[in-house]
Design an enzyme around this catalytic site. Structure first.
Site, PDB file in Angstrom:
ATOM      1  N   LEU A  58     -21.034   2.393  -1.857  1.00  0.00           N
ATOM      2  CA  LEU A  58     -22.415   2.167  -2.339  1.00  0.00           C
ATOM      3  C   LEU A  58     -23.312   1.717  -1.183  1.00  0.00           C
ATOM      4  O   LEU A  58     -24.459   2.151  -1.075  1.00  0.00           O
ATOM      5  CB  LEU A  58     -22.382   1.107  -3.450  1.00  0.00           C
ATOM      6  CG  LEU A  58     -23.690   0.800  -4.165  1.00  0.00           C
ATOM      7  CD1 LEU A  58     -24.263   2.044  -4.847  1.00  0.00           C
ATOM      8  CD2 LEU A  58     -23.480  -0.315  -5.203  1.00  0.00           C
TER       9      LEU A  58
ATOM     10  N   PRO B 153     -16.500  -4.099   2.515  1.00  0.00           N
ATOM     11  CA  PRO B 153     -17.805  -4.463   3.070  1.00  0.00           C
ATOM     12  C   PRO B 153     -18.891  -3.451   2.742  1.00  0.00           C
ATOM     13  O   PRO B 153     -20.073  -3.785   2.764  1.00  0.00           O
ATOM     14  CB  PRO B 153     -17.548  -4.500   4.586  1.00  0.00           C
ATOM     15  CG  PRO B 153     -16.403  -3.557   4.792  1.00  0.00           C
ATOM     16  CD  PRO B 153     -15.530  -3.723   3.571  1.00  0.00           C
TER      17      PRO B 153
ATOM     18  N   TYR C 148       0.845  -1.199   0.000  1.00  0.00           N
ATOM     19  CA  TYR C 148       0.000   0.000   0.000  1.00  0.00           C
ATOM     20  C   TYR C 148       0.885   1.256   0.000  1.00  0.00           C
ATOM     21  O   TYR C 148       1.575   1.553   0.977  1.00  0.00           O
ATOM     22  CB  TYR C 148      -0.925   0.035   1.224  1.00  0.00           C
ATOM     23  CG  TYR C 148      -1.991  -1.060   1.255  1.00  0.00           C
ATOM     24  CD1 TYR C 148      -2.225  -1.890   0.156  1.00  0.00           C
ATOM     25  CD2 TYR C 148      -2.760  -1.271   2.391  1.00  0.00           C
ATOM     26  CE1 TYR C 148      -3.188  -2.888   0.195  1.00  0.00           C
ATOM     27  CE2 TYR C 148      -3.732  -2.270   2.435  1.00  0.00           C
ATOM     28  CZ  TYR C 148      -3.940  -3.065   1.324  1.00  0.00           C
ATOM     29  OH  TYR C 148      -4.901  -4.055   1.367  1.00  0.00           O
TER      30      TYR C 148
ATOM     31  N   ALA D 284     -19.006  -1.987  -0.189  1.00  0.00           N
ATOM     32  CA  ALA D 284     -19.000  -1.901  -1.656  1.00  0.00           C
ATOM     33  C   ALA D 284     -18.487  -0.529  -2.103  1.00  0.00           C
ATOM     34  O   ALA D 284     -19.054   0.132  -2.967  1.00  0.00           O
ATOM     35  CB  ALA D 284     -20.385  -2.197  -2.238  1.00  0.00           C
TER      36      ALA D 284
HETATM   37  N1  LIG Z   1      -6.500  -8.064   0.672  1.00  0.00           N
HETATM   38  C1  LIG Z   1      -6.779  -7.354  -0.407  1.00  0.00           C
HETATM   39  O1  LIG Z   1      -6.419  -7.699  -1.544  1.00  0.00           O
HETATM   40  C2  LIG Z   1      -7.576  -6.076  -0.251  1.00  0.00           C
HETATM   41  C3  LIG Z   1      -8.145  -5.437  -1.369  1.00  0.00           C
HETATM   42  C4  LIG Z   1      -8.908  -4.284  -1.143  1.00  0.00           C
HETATM   43  C5  LIG Z   1      -9.054  -3.783   0.136  1.00  0.00           C
HETATM   44  N2  LIG Z   1      -8.459  -4.438   1.198  1.00  0.00           N
HETATM   45  C6  LIG Z   1      -8.552  -3.912   2.569  1.00  0.00           C
HETATM   46  O2  LIG Z   1      -9.881  -3.568   2.896  1.00  0.00           O
HETATM   47  C7  LIG Z   1      -9.933  -2.188   3.274  1.00  0.00           C
HETATM   48  C8  LIG Z   1     -11.268  -1.616   2.914  1.00  0.00           C
HETATM   49  O3  LIG Z   1     -11.533  -1.773   1.529  1.00  0.00           O
HETATM   50  P1  LIG Z   1     -12.448  -0.734   0.766  1.00  0.00           P
HETATM   51  O4  LIG Z   1     -11.843   0.622   0.846  1.00  0.00           O
HETATM   52  O5  LIG Z   1     -12.739  -1.309  -0.575  1.00  0.00           O
HETATM   53  O6  LIG Z   1     -13.775  -0.811   1.717  1.00  0.00           O
HETATM   54  P2  LIG Z   1     -15.200  -0.127   1.730  1.00  0.00           P
HETATM   55  O7  LIG Z   1     -15.486   0.135   3.171  1.00  0.00           O
HETATM   56  O8  LIG Z   1     -16.171  -0.962   0.980  1.00  0.00           O
HETATM   57  O9  LIG Z   1     -15.042   1.246   0.929  1.00  0.00           O
HETATM   58  C9  LIG Z   1     -14.427   2.352   1.545  1.00  0.00           C
HETATM   59  C10 LIG Z   1     -14.713   3.599   0.736  1.00  0.00           C
HETATM   60  O10 LIG Z   1     -16.122   3.835   0.690  1.00  0.00           O
HETATM   61  C11 LIG Z   1     -16.395   5.216   0.841  1.00  0.00           C
HETATM   62  N3  LIG Z   1     -17.121   5.401   2.111  1.00  0.00           N
HETATM   63  C12 LIG Z   1     -16.882   4.809   3.303  1.00  0.00           C
HETATM   64  N4  LIG Z   1     -17.743   5.260   4.248  1.00  0.00           N
HETATM   65  C13 LIG Z   1     -18.535   6.160   3.651  1.00  0.00           C
HETATM   66  C14 LIG Z   1     -19.607   6.968   4.091  1.00  0.00           C
HETATM   67  N5  LIG Z   1     -20.039   6.953   5.358  1.00  0.00           N
HETATM   68  N6  LIG Z   1     -20.195   7.780   3.180  1.00  0.00           N
HETATM   69  C15 LIG Z   1     -19.784   7.806   1.896  1.00  0.00           C
HETATM   70  N7  LIG Z   1     -18.759   7.068   1.424  1.00  0.00           N
HETATM   71  C16 LIG Z   1     -18.143   6.247   2.286  1.00  0.00           C
HETATM   72  C17 LIG Z   1     -15.046   5.945   0.900  1.00  0.00           C
HETATM   73  O11 LIG Z   1     -14.699   6.378  -0.391  1.00  0.00           O
HETATM   74  P3  LIG Z   1     -13.877   7.764  -0.580  1.00  0.00           P
HETATM   75  O12 LIG Z   1     -12.583   7.566   0.171  1.00  0.00           O
HETATM   76  O13 LIG Z   1     -13.700   7.870  -2.054  1.00  0.00           O
HETATM   77  O14 LIG Z   1     -14.709   8.862   0.034  1.00  0.00           O
HETATM   78  C18 LIG Z   1     -14.125   4.836   1.399  1.00  0.00           C
HETATM   79  O15 LIG Z   1     -12.776   5.027   1.029  1.00  0.00           O
HETATM   80  C19 LIG Z   1      -8.724  -1.570   2.571  1.00  0.00           C
HETATM   81  O16 LIG Z   1      -8.311  -0.356   3.157  1.00  0.00           O
HETATM   82  C20 LIG Z   1      -7.701  -2.663   2.754  1.00  0.00           C
HETATM   83  O17 LIG Z   1      -7.172  -2.627   4.066  1.00  0.00           O
HETATM   84  C21 LIG Z   1      -7.754  -5.564   1.019  1.00  0.00           C
END
Ligand SMILES: NC(=O)c1ccc[n+]([C@@H]2O[C@H](COP(=O)([O-])OP(=O)(O)OC[C@H]3O[C@@H](n4cnc5c(N)ncnc54)[C@H](OP(=O)(O)O)[C@@H]3O)[C@@H](O)[C@H]2O)c1
Length: 322
Positions: free
Chosen positions: A221, A216, A72, A218
């Site tokens: 979304l 989690p 990262y 999306a």
């Molecule tokens: N092992 C792997 O290959 C892998 C791959 C992917 C992710 N991960 C891990 O999983 C973590 C989370 O993944 P993810 O970022 O895809 O998770 P997510 O929780 O589905 O999406 C997070 C994004 O959603 C938006 N968001 C979150 N809360 C919000 C709210 N209250 N209102 C509006 N928008 C909101 C933000 O976008 P904006 O920042 O654009 O505002 C935030 O960055 C990563 O940081 C990483 O540690 C692991």
């Protein structure tokens, strides 16, 4: 959508975060929810400047689990976390920490230097959980697992896990590691994206492996974002996965129906998204682009929807009529 029937209370009283899951046979508990520090792959100086206060806020709010990886930001994520940990009051309990070994560093000679680099950036002598980030078919599993097991014996790693492993890959890794086994598999998993979580869920339950669910929400979304418009061009999620052009109309339709359910139940949509996972034995690993998002998500995690709400959400997200 049918609404008339009385379905009992929609939500339990806001309260504590849900309890965690046993971490294999370590005797430790893996927190039920955590914050990931990937930042959707955005690592310009202005993006880093936005992430720093989010990390500090997570530590101040006792978010129980923080996740990072050596890839990262080419180590920047671990470094920013290490900087924030160094500012923590020495008397304060630090969160459960996980990081990941790059799939480009799975050769026996690469494992130790990678972990030591991670520990140096974090400023810690050991890490609670260390995951193989992706399988690499070019490197036999045993070549990576042997040095990892040695580092665990030395106390540098509390427990060994994997990420993005299919059922077959998970079975192979678990068998190769012997009695202490793999303790976690981190995969993409949410109400609308189940392709990788569902096939491994039963095996994880049966073998006391924590199923860590990334994305989690999306990517926003399922926090109620993009219900009216799609992500703008150039956004990291635009055109990918659920946001891919052919899938988007149906993704948005189901997200809107879930939002209507959340409004009816007087809950944030994120509470349903997070607790749907937790009720299936998975630990959501969220992302947050701001302190406000982090606060909203952690508040949502404290609100447990009634079983009936989660069951309706499950049907809606599968595309069944509700
Ligand atoms: N092992 C792997 O290959 C892998 C791959 C992917 C992710 N991960 C891990 O999983 C973590 C989370 O993944 P993810 O970022 O895809 O998770 P997510 O929780 O589905 O999406 C997070 C994004 O959603 C938006 N968001 C979150 N809360 C919000 C709210 N209250 N209102 C509006 N928008 C909101 C933000 O976008 P904006 O920042 O654009 O505002 C935030 O960055 C990563 O940081 C990483 O540690 C692991």
């Amino acid at each position: 959508m049918k609404r008339a029937r009385s379905r009992g209370p929609a939500v339990s009283a806001p309260g504590e975060l849900p309890p965690g899951f046993p971490l294999g046979s370590t005797g430790r508990i893996h927190p039920a929810i955590g914050l990931g520090l990937w930042n959707l792959g955005r690592w310009t100086p202005p993006e880093e400047a936005k992430l720093k206060p989010v990390i500090s806020a997570a530590l101040a709010a006792d978010v129980p689990w923080l996740d990072t990886a050596e890839v990262y930001g080419g180590g920047r994520s671990e470094q920013l976390l290490g900087d924030a940990l160094a500012m923590l009051d020495p008397g304060r309990t630090r969160p459960f920490l996980s990081s990941k070994l790059s799939y480009e560093h799975l050769r026996a000679s690469q494992v130790r230097p990678s972990l030591l680099g991670t520990l140096r950036r974090l400023g810690l002598p050991s890490i609670d959980l260390y995951l193989i980030h992706f399988p690499n078919p070019k490197v036999p599993l045993a070549e990576t697992l042997e040095p990892l097991a040695a580092l665990r014996e030395e106390g540098r790693i509390g427990a060994i896990g994997v990420s993005n492993f299919s059922l077959e890959e998970l079975e192979a890794a678990n068998a190769a590691l012997g009695d202490r086994g793999v303790v976690a598999n981190q995969v993409p998993y949410n109400l609308l994206e189940r392709e990788e979580g569902e096939p491994v869920a039963a095996y994880c339950r049966a073998h006391r492996i924590v199923l860590e669910a990334y994305s989690p929400l999306a990517r926003g979304l399922l926090a109620g974002r993009y219900l009216r418009s799609a992500p703008r061009a150039g956004d990291p999620r635009s055109g990918r996965g659920l946001f891919e052009r052919s899938r988007w109309p149906e993704s948005q339709r189901r997200a809107r129906a879930l939002q209507a359910l959340a409004e009816e139940a007087k809950l944030p949509l994120a509470a349903i998204a997070l607790h749907w996972l937790i009720s299936r034995g998975a630990a959501p690993l969220v992302g947050a682009g701001s302190i406000e998002q982090l606060t909203a998500t952690m508040e949502a995690a404290r609100q447990r929807p009634a079983k009936g709400v989660l069951e309706r959400a499950d049907r809606i997200a599968r595309g069944d009529a509700d």
